[in-house]
Design a protein around this motif. Structure first.
Motif, PDB file in Angstrom:
ATOM      1  N   SER A 482       0.841  -1.190   0.000  1.00 38.76           N
ATOM      2  CA  SER A 482       0.000   0.000   0.000  1.00 38.76           C
ATOM      3  C   SER A 482       0.872   1.234   0.000  1.00 38.76           C
ATOM      4  O   SER A 482       1.946   1.231   0.587  1.00 38.76           O
ATOM      5  N   ASP A 483       0.428   2.276  -0.685  1.00 35.13           N
ATOM      6  CA  ASP A 483       1.155   3.536  -0.518  1.00 35.13           C
ATOM      7  C   ASP A 483       0.598   4.226   0.717  1.00 35.13           C
ATOM      8  O   ASP A 483      -0.367   3.759   1.311  1.00 35.13           O
ATOM      9  N   LYS A 484       1.230   5.273   1.118  1.00 32.09           N
ATOM     10  CA  LYS A 484       0.825   5.888   2.375  1.00 32.09           C
ATOM     11  C   LYS A 484      -0.176   7.010   2.151  1.00 32.09           C
ATOM     12  O   LYS A 484      -1.310   6.952   2.628  1.00 32.09           O
ATOM     13  N   THR A 485       0.279   8.000   1.376  1.00 30.90           N
ATOM     14  CA  THR A 485      -0.497   9.226   1.287  1.00 30.90           C
ATOM     15  C   THR A 485      -1.817   8.992   0.562  1.00 30.90           C
ATOM     16  O   THR A 485      -1.837   8.527  -0.559  1.00 30.90           O
ATOM     17  N   GLY A 486      -2.888   9.305   1.233  1.00 32.34           N
ATOM     18  CA  GLY A 486      -4.190   9.182   0.589  1.00 32.34           C
ATOM     19  C   GLY A 486      -4.812   7.810   0.735  1.00 32.34           C
ATOM     20  O   GLY A 486      -6.004   7.644   0.569  1.00 32.34           O
ATOM     21  N   GLY A 789      -3.273   2.162  -4.252  1.00 36.29           N
ATOM     22  CA  GLY A 789      -2.766   3.522  -4.303  1.00 36.29           C
ATOM     23  C   GLY A 789      -3.889   4.464  -4.638  1.00 36.29           C
ATOM     24  O   GLY A 789      -4.895   4.055  -5.199  1.00 36.29           O
ATOM     25  N   ASP A 790      -3.726   5.717  -4.268  1.00 33.63           N
ATOM     26  CA  ASP A 790      -4.754   6.678  -4.653  1.00 33.63           C
ATOM     27  C   ASP A 790      -4.570   7.066  -6.103  1.00 33.63           C
ATOM     28  O   ASP A 790      -5.484   7.498  -6.761  1.00 33.63           O
ATOM     29  N   GLY A 791      -3.366   6.858  -6.586  1.00 33.95           N
ATOM     30  CA  GLY A 791      -3.130   7.049  -8.001  1.00 33.95           C
ATOM     31  C   GLY A 791      -3.212   8.489  -8.467  1.00 33.95           C
ATOM     32  O   GLY A 791      -3.292   8.744  -9.645  1.00 33.95           O
ATOM     33  N   THR A 792      -3.208   9.442  -7.533  1.00 35.59           N
ATOM     34  CA  THR A 792      -3.291  10.818  -8.016  1.00 35.59           C
ATOM     35  C   THR A 792      -1.947  11.287  -8.539  1.00 35.59           C
ATOM     36  O   THR A 792      -1.879  11.853  -9.609  1.00 35.59           O
ATOM     37  N   ASN A 793      -0.908  11.028  -7.786  1.00 30.77           N
ATOM     38  CA  ASN A 793       0.379  11.509  -8.294  1.00 30.77           C
ATOM     39  C   ASN A 793       1.229  10.415  -8.928  1.00 30.77           C
ATOM     40  O   ASN A 793       2.075  10.701  -9.738  1.00 30.77           O
ATOM     41  N   ASP A 794       0.979   9.175  -8.563  1.00 30.95           N
ATOM     42  CA  ASP A 794       1.770   8.162  -9.246  1.00 30.95           C
ATOM     43  C   ASP A 794       0.917   7.266 -10.135  1.00 30.95           C
ATOM     44  O   ASP A 794       1.208   6.091 -10.287  1.00 30.95           O
ATOM     45  N   ALA A 795      -0.110   7.839 -10.714  1.00 28.23           N
ATOM     46  CA  ALA A 795      -0.946   7.075 -11.630  1.00 28.23           C
ATOM     47  C   ALA A 795      -0.138   6.466 -12.771  1.00 28.23           C
ATOM     48  O   ALA A 795      -0.298   5.284 -13.072  1.00 28.23           O
TER      49      ALA A 795
HETATM   50 CA   LIG Z   1       0.538   8.412  -3.851  1.00 28.34          CA
END
Ligand SMILES: [Ca+2]
Ligand SMILES: Nc1ncnc2c1ncn2[C@@H]1O[C@H](COP(=O)(O)OP(=O)(O)OP(=O)(O)O)[C@@H](O)[C@H]1O
Length: 822
Positions: A482-486, A789-795
């Motif tokens: 899992s990513d962290k942010t978001g 991931g939220d995929g906003t910045n690392d989509a």
């Molecule tokens: Ca992210």
């Protein structure tokens, strides 16, 4: 960024291979090497089916991909590109006809001129032909935006009257959708299936035989029950397919109705993609979809992936020389803003969407395999039935079949025709029974129903499952990265601590503690070095800050320090921008000041920016060497990170304006100098844990699924958050083996990585490619990996991960790692 950087950047690590390279790596002999049935080549899909023995590919699942239609779609795309004009005319004609037919009254043709000094036809032909000459005739982007009554900085006025005028003149960003299929077509298709046809014939035969041998009263039982079963299967199939199709339609609509940030009257507002009008100014960022046709107003290293329209997987750079942007493409890199010049069916994308039914062409591995299995069993059943039929017939006609009293049933020349018929009928009944028993009608149906059911259940839990196959693979995941942010945190950030110079500000937004020189430099940097925006309503409402959560936090902080966003931005012009990205973890901008000075501002991950700093301002505004104070700043950062704050450093340097490249091309390729920086501030940003995360982690762990955190954030911050949400149970857990930095992990050899992967629980300061390396290593150890991931910045990174994962070395289906975004 693409193509201009070293392949092995110290901070970013080895670059991910681009798609062309991937394709070369794919072993052509492996039919199960299907990365994603949606984008796989037709050839691969065909091989896949052949290998799974799907002889009758459309059976039972209407949602298996129809290869013929798929091919037709690609053909149509080509055709549209070739005959866009003709098709558009035809479509308009048909639409006009439809409208007249439905409403019975004439619809006025769209007014072409009137409010604007440019008409729809001129704009469409410019977009279609990517005609730079006519753009120049309009006076370039500037002239065109004047003609369209747009301000290229502030956008259109955006009030209702303005919007409807624009919609009248140039159309709206919607396209007529082809109707989905009706229930009757599903019913009609449901019976057209080899095995079902066999059963229908069997039912008819056994009905006839039964009635003939046992009379109507008793004889219809066998045949009747087969017919009933067939009917039942047809009905259930049709109903479930139909419901699925409706569900997919809704899902698709939801998927397409994207909210997009549009610049209107100086502020960025979120509007639905369908409400975009000609004249709109739209900021573009990496990962965005180009929502309409348009021309580039300004951009920095902007690159567009046009593969969805041109079919070639090539990234195209956009600048003033090739400013045309096509609707439906993706921003692969950089930032920019565009002026919308074509919407709806006046774009190629719109034409395409209007002329195809968006069949969610997708089939799951399990479906295909079971389909194959069912076909196989059916064939075996048929073969056995045929063999039995031959043997029994042969025995009968050679006189081996005997009655109870031992006499032969068939004696040549003596047995009556009627008796022969009875005998043969009995034998045929046996064969038919074998077929009926052997054909596993319900098997694939059961699976589809189960998958659809779990999908619906997950939808109720607010998890949008875009792929049926996700349900299938998700069940077998053994670890989650899992990513962290978001994802683990709320993504609601606020600056809670700040060091400016050596001074810790308390409260962090009290401007009176700052020397005016430092605060003006700081504010200048923050206002320019951002992809966000600050809007102050003229009538004195609340200030609106837009941008990524990190940006928003920093901008809001600066607003409290007294930043007048528009005024500061007007003071100097931007020479060059290096947009923030997750690989580099920092972003920069070069400013031409009104005096002949040039300022270069940097903002990014604290310890990375700090490493490039050589000076800092003391509280009196004097420059001091940072050498002795580096430890102080490092400790300050560690201290904030240990309290789970995200740290961002802001720095600047003056630059000699003579050394700035003079021409546009040179400026575009200019690598912003990032050494010898002057540290301005380090801020600590709080991003609270999502409530409920701790429980979720506990449930996963109890179910035997190991949760790992892979984040771009500072390793200390990552550790603190991991402790907070239970991924690490105690400080003792956080040893060197379990908590690692992306840079360290990346330096190991493949073998070493495999050995350590299983123990890693937290990975900090990872670039998108590090995430990929970890997932690959885990898979080698036999884990089934889910990535969230939220995929906003690392989509884009996530996308690469998905593609690479599914196509990488280990080709066993059950090992397939899954990326499912909730
Ligand atoms: Ca992210
Ligand atoms: N807009 C920004 N400008 C400057 N620095 C930023 C910005 N956004 C993030 N950073 C810095 O980059 C670091 C991480 O960025 P990255 O995008 O890789 O992680 P993330 O995706 O936000 O986190 P995660 O991987 O947990 O989702 C942050 O710790 C922060 O210091």
């Amino acid at each position: 960024m693409l193509g201009r950087e070293n392949d092995n950047d110290v901070e970013a690590g080895p670059r991910l291979p681009r798609e062309e390279e991937e394709e070369d790596n794919v072993d052509p002999s492996d039919p199960f090497d299907v990365a994603d049935t949606k984008n796989a080549s037709l050839e691969t899909l065909r091989r896949w089916r052949q290998a799974a023995l799907v002889l009758n590919a459309t059976r039972r699942f209407r949602y298996t991909l129809n290869l013929k239609k798929h091919e037709a779609k690609i053909q149509r795309l080509r055709m549209i590109r070739a005959h866009a004009q003709v098709i558009r005319a035809a479509l308009l004609f048909r639409l006009a006809g439809d409208r007249q037919f439905v409403s019975g009254k004439r619809v006025a043709p769209p007014s072409l001129t009137g409010d604007y000094a440019v008409d729809l036809e001129q704009l469409s032909s410019m977009n279609r032909d990517h005609d730079t000459t006519s753009l120049q005739q309009f006076g370039g982007v500037k002239g065109l935006s004047d003609l369209l009554k747009t301000n290229s900085e502030k956008g259109i006025a955006g009030d209702d009257a303005d919007l409807s005028k624009r919609k009248n003149a140039f159309g709206s960003n919607t396209y007529p959708r082809k109707k989905g299929r009706t229930f009757w077509t599903f019913l009609w298709e449901a019976w057209q299936d080899l095995t079902l046809i066999i059963l229908i014939i069997a039912a008819a035969v056994s009905l006839g035989l039964g009635i003939k041998t046992e009379g109507f009263e008793e004889g219809w039982y066998d045949g009747g029950s087969i017919a009933l079963a067939v009917l039942l299967v047809i009905m259930v199939t049709a109903v479930s397919d139909y419901r699925q199709s409706l569900q997919f339609q809704n899902l698709n609509e939801e998927k397409q109705n994207i909210q997009i940030g549009v610049m209107r009257d100086g502020r960025i507002v979120k509007v639905s993609i369908f409400d975009i009008v000609v004249g709109d100014v739209i900021p573009l960022r990496i990962g965005d979809q180009v929502p309409a046709d348009g021309v580039l107003i300004s951009g920095h290293s902007l690159a567009i992936d046009e593969s969805s329209m041109t079919g070639e997987s090539k990234i195209v750079h956009k600048d003033q020389k090739s400013p045309f942007l096509m609707s439906g493409c993706k921003v692969a890199d950089g930032v920019g803003s565009m002026l919308v010049t074509g919407v709806g069916i006046n774009t190629e994308w719109g034409l395409l969407m209007a002329s195809i039914v968006d069949d969610t062409g997708e089939e799951t591995p399990l479906q295909v395999r079971l389909n194959g299995l069912a076909t196989f069993i059916g064939i075996v059943g048929l073969a056995v039935a045929a063999a039995v039929l031959t043997v029994l017939l042969a025995r009968y006609f050679t006189g081996y079949t005997r009655n109870h009293d031992g006499t032969a049933q068939f004696v040549k020349g003596k047995t009556k025709v009627d008796d022969i018929l009875d005998g043969v009928v009995k034998i045929v009944t046996v064969a038919v029974t074998i077929v009926v028993v052997a054909v596993p009608e319900g098997l694939p149906l059961a699976v589809t129903l189960t998958l659809a059911y779990s999908m619906r259940k997950m939808m109720a839990d607010k998890a949008l499952v875009r792929r049926l196959s996700a349900c299938e693979t998700m069940g077998s995941a053994t670890t989650i990265c899992s990513d962290k942010t978001g994802t683990l945190t709320l993504n609601q950030m606020t600056v809670v601590e700040a060091y400016v110079g050596r001074k810790k500000m308390d409260p962090p937004d009290d401007a009176s503690q700052l020397h005016h020189l430092i605060s003006s430099l700081l504010i200048e940097g923050i206002a320019h070095n951002t992809q966000g925006n600050v809007y102050v309503p003229k009538d004195g409402g609340d200030t609106e800050v837009t941008g990524s959560p990190t940006e928003k936090a920093i901008l809001s902080w600066a607003v409290k320090l007294g930043m007048k966003f528009d005024a500061v931005r007007a003071e100097s012009t931007e020479l060059h921008v290096f947009p923030f990205n997750s690989e580099k973890k920092r972003g920069g901008v070069a400013l031409q000041m009104t005096s002949s000075d040039v300022h270069i501002h940097w903002k990014g991950a604290a310890e990375i920016v700090l490493a490039s700093c050589t000076k800092f301002f003391d509280s009196d505004g004097h420059l001091q060497s940072i050498d002795e104070e580096k430890d102080f700043f490092k400790r300050a950062i560690d201290d904030m990170a240990a309290r789970s704050l995200r740290c961002v450093a802001i720095a600047y340097r003056p630059f000699d304006s003579d050394k700035v490249p003079g021409d546009d091309a040179g400026l575009d390729n200019w690598v912003l100098p990032d050494e010898d920086l002057v540290l301005l501030a380090v801020v600590g940003i709080k991003d609270p844990c999502r409530p409920g995360v701790k429980d979720a982690v506990r449930i996963c762990t109890a179910a035997g699924v190991k949760v790992r955190m892979v984040t771009g954030d500072n390793i200390q911050t990552a550790k603190a958050i991991a402790l907070e949400c239970g991924i690490l149970s105690s400080n003792e857990d956080a040893t060197e083996a379990t908590v690692i930095e992306g840079r360290v992990f990346r330096a190991y050899s493949d073998k070493e990585r495999e050995q350590m992967a299983k123990r890693i629980t937290v990975m900090g300061r990872s670039s998108p490619s590090d995430k990929l390396l970890l997932v690959q290593a885990l898979r080698k150890c036999g884990e089934v990996v889910a990535v969230t991931g939220d995929g906003t910045n690392d989509a884009p990174a996530l996308h690469e991960i998905l593609v690479l994962l599914w196509a990488s070395k280990e080709r066993k289906l059950q090992r397939k790692a899954l990326t499912s975004l909730s």
